[in-house]
Design an enzyme around this catalytic site. Structure first.
Site, PDB file in Angstrom:
ATOM      1  N   GLU A  21       0.826  -1.213   0.000  1.00 52.71           N
ATOM      2  CA  GLU A  21       0.000   0.000   0.000  1.00 52.71           C
ATOM      3  C   GLU A  21       0.856   1.257   0.000  1.00 52.71           C
ATOM      4  O   GLU A  21       0.582   2.218  -0.743  1.00 52.71           O
ATOM      5  CB  GLU A  21      -0.927   0.009   1.219  1.00 52.71           C
ATOM      6  N   CYS A  53      -0.700   0.307   7.591  1.00 58.07           N
ATOM      7  CA  CYS A  53      -1.047   0.729   6.237  1.00 58.07           C
ATOM      8  C   CYS A  53      -2.400   1.442   6.204  1.00 58.07           C
ATOM      9  O   CYS A  53      -2.658   2.242   5.302  1.00 58.07           O
ATOM     10  CB  CYS A  53      -1.072  -0.470   5.297  1.00 58.07           C
ATOM     11  N   ALA A 105      12.930 -45.778  -5.838  1.00 65.69           N
ATOM     12  CA  ALA A 105      14.332 -46.219  -5.857  1.00 65.69           C
ATOM     13  C   ALA A 105      14.374 -47.707  -6.150  1.00 65.69           C
ATOM     14  O   ALA A 105      13.404 -48.433  -5.911  1.00 65.69           O
ATOM     15  CB  ALA A 105      15.011 -45.931  -4.513  1.00 65.69           C
ATOM     16  N   TRP A 138      19.036 -40.778 -11.664  1.00 63.96           N
ATOM     17  CA  TRP A 138      17.922 -39.841 -11.426  1.00 63.96           C
ATOM     18  C   TRP A 138      16.652 -40.471 -11.956  1.00 63.96           C
ATOM     19  O   TRP A 138      16.644 -40.977 -13.071  1.00 63.96           O
ATOM     20  CB  TRP A 138      18.183 -38.491 -12.099  1.00 63.96           C
ATOM     21  N   THR A 144      17.378 -40.308   4.689  1.00 63.18           N
ATOM     22  CA  THR A 144      17.683 -39.696   3.395  1.00 63.18           C
ATOM     23  C   THR A 144      19.026 -39.000   3.441  1.00 63.18           C
ATOM     24  O   THR A 144      19.823 -39.086   2.497  1.00 63.18           O
ATOM     25  CB  THR A 144      16.583 -38.688   3.012  1.00 63.18           C
ATOM     26  N   ARG A 178      19.023 -23.705  -5.981  1.00 59.92           N
ATOM     27  CA  ARG A 178      20.059 -23.430  -6.969  1.00 59.92           C
ATOM     28  C   ARG A 178      19.415 -22.828  -8.215  1.00 59.92           C
ATOM     29  O   ARG A 178      19.299 -23.459  -9.273  1.00 59.92           O
ATOM     30  CB  ARG A 178      20.825 -24.720  -7.287  1.00 59.92           C
ATOM     31  N   GLU A 201      10.915 -33.296   1.602  1.00 58.90           N
ATOM     32  CA  GLU A 201      11.619 -34.080   0.579  1.00 58.90           C
ATOM     33  C   GLU A 201      12.253 -35.247   1.309  1.00 58.90           C
ATOM     34  O   GLU A 201      13.347 -35.129   1.855  1.00 58.90           O
ATOM     35  CB  GLU A 201      12.671 -33.234  -0.137  1.00 58.90           C
ATOM     36  N   PRO A 216       9.976 -42.863   1.981  1.00 56.69           N
ATOM     37  CA  PRO A 216       8.609 -43.348   2.226  1.00 56.69           C
ATOM     38  C   PRO A 216       8.211 -43.382   3.703  1.00 56.69           C
ATOM     39  O   PRO A 216       7.033 -43.273   4.017  1.00 56.69           O
ATOM     40  CB  PRO A 216       8.623 -44.753   1.622  1.00 56.69           C
TER      41      PRO A 216
END
Length: 387
Positions: free
Chosen positions: A61, A93, A171, A179, A205, A216, A311, A314
């Site tokens: 604003e 504001c 996997a 990948w 993981t 990145r 990320e 399971p």
């Protein structure tokens, strides 16, 4: 379309849509503040625009008022989120709008912050300003899912990202997973990371992959960073019940903070992990002796974490899903098959009947490179038994 006794016309919708476009420019930088855009217009002609860039800097604003100058007097302000009415990192504001002399304020959605909720609108109405609410409310609310949930429920918005083959495998049986998806899909994930306040993974993981869990992307790709400033890095959170965090983990050498969440009271080990560059949070254990996931999320909300991107493998993904702590699933499906011996997406345990399935509602399906990206959320089960 009407809101109370005030008619909302196509011009109002178009100008609020423009305010939404402006707000989206702050998608990757405003955290922990909400993304907000503002347009000032007179007789349908824009005289000033603004969008919030980052916490501590002027709100949308005030920037729109500055751009409009004297033309702000008698104008209509279109704001995606209710103007604040309290002193936080910046002044209210509502005061700025009143001082500028706007005659009408059109708001997308009320601010869920209890310090503001409805009070900003009351302040404007009490001063004689015409106020209209709920214009493009759905898109305006969707712009800040984490801020909205944190203010209402004391929890961040949790988004689980997974990548799998077309037969749902993440996997090979030996653990090889790089990948599964294409470079295009992996780049797309960096945009998810960039909008997130924190990235959460499990110690399994980390031990298997030693991930960086950072963003990145070139700063010039993000509108608010066109001057070349570094990209904001989300907080990296490691769920590590037994405090096995390796002191040589790659992420400890990178820009950005790392938080290790554990339920082990081991002063010596905690000191070692802290000396290596990570912060340690000791939380309560759940019934299985692991870190209580909901307690961790509430702690993150207290730290002004709006959106958490999970990320993980399971086990953690399945636990979050079973505890109904997941707001959104983002699944990248690659067009290949990995076989029945490969690892699956979730550890959910055996189901005794079809009624125990976890129902999902698809929100979006699109192609990213050669892969498919599916967005879904938990849905109420509407499946009936066979007659």
């Amino acid at each position: 379309m009407t809101r109370g006794s005030t008619r909302v016309d196509e011009r109002d919708l178009a100008l609020m849509a423009r305010a939404l476009q402006l707000a989206e420019r702050g998608l990757y930088t405003t955290d922990p503040n909400p993304r907000v855009g503002c347009v000032l217009a007179r007789e349908g002609q824009i005289v000033g625009e603004g969008w919030h860039r980052r916490a501590g800097e002027p709100h949308a604003e005030r920037l729109a008022i500055e751009a409009a100058g004297a033309a702000a007097r008698g104008a209509t302000a279109y704001v995606t989120l209710e103007p604040c009415c309290h002193h936080g990192r910046t002044p209210p504001c509502t005061d700025a709008l009143l001082a500028a002399g706007v005659s009408r304020v059109v708001v997308g959605v009320q601010d869920p912050n209890p310090r503001v909720h409805g009070r900003g609108l009351e302040r404007l109405r009490a001063a004689g300003v015409e106020v209209v609410t709920g214009v493009l409310e759905g898109p305006c609310r969707a712009l800040n899912p984490g801020f909205d949930k944190r203010m209402r429920l004391g929890l961040p918005f949790v988004r689980v990202k997974l990548a799998a083959s077309l037969d749902g495998r993440t996997a090979l049986a030996n653990g090889e997973s790089q990948w599964i998806t294409s470079a295009a899909a992996r780049t797309d994930v960096h945009w998810l990371r960039a909008r997130s306040s924190a990235i959460l993974t499990g110690i399994g993981t980390l031990l298997a992959d030693d991930p960086s869990l950072n963003v990145r992307l070139a700063p010039t790709l993000i509108p608010a960073l066109a001057t070349g400033e570094p990209v904001r890095q989300p907080l990296r959170v490691i769920l590590d019940s037994a405090l096995r965090m390796p002191l040589t983990a790659k992420m400890l050498l990178l820009t950005g903070a790392t938080l290790v969440a554990t339920c082990v009271q081991d002063a010596k080990r905690i000191a070692a992990v802290t000396s290596a560059g990570a912060e340690v949070w000791v939380g309560p254990p759940d019934a299985a002796g692991r870190v209580d996931l909901e307690a961790l999320l509430r702690y993150l909300a207290e730290r002004e974490i709006n959106e958490v991107l999970v990320e993980a493998g399971p086990t953690l993904a399945g636990a979050a899903l079973q505890q109904r702590l997941v707001d959104e699933l983002v699944l990248y499906l690659a067009p290949h098959l990995m076989g029945s011996d490969a690892r699956g997406l979730f550890q959910l345990g055996p189901l005794a009947s079809m009624r125990e399935r976890v129902p999902l509602e698809l929100l979006d399906v699109r192609q990213v490179g050669p892969d498919l990206r599916l967005r879904a959320r938990l849905a109420e089960d509407t499946v009936n038994s066979d007659d």
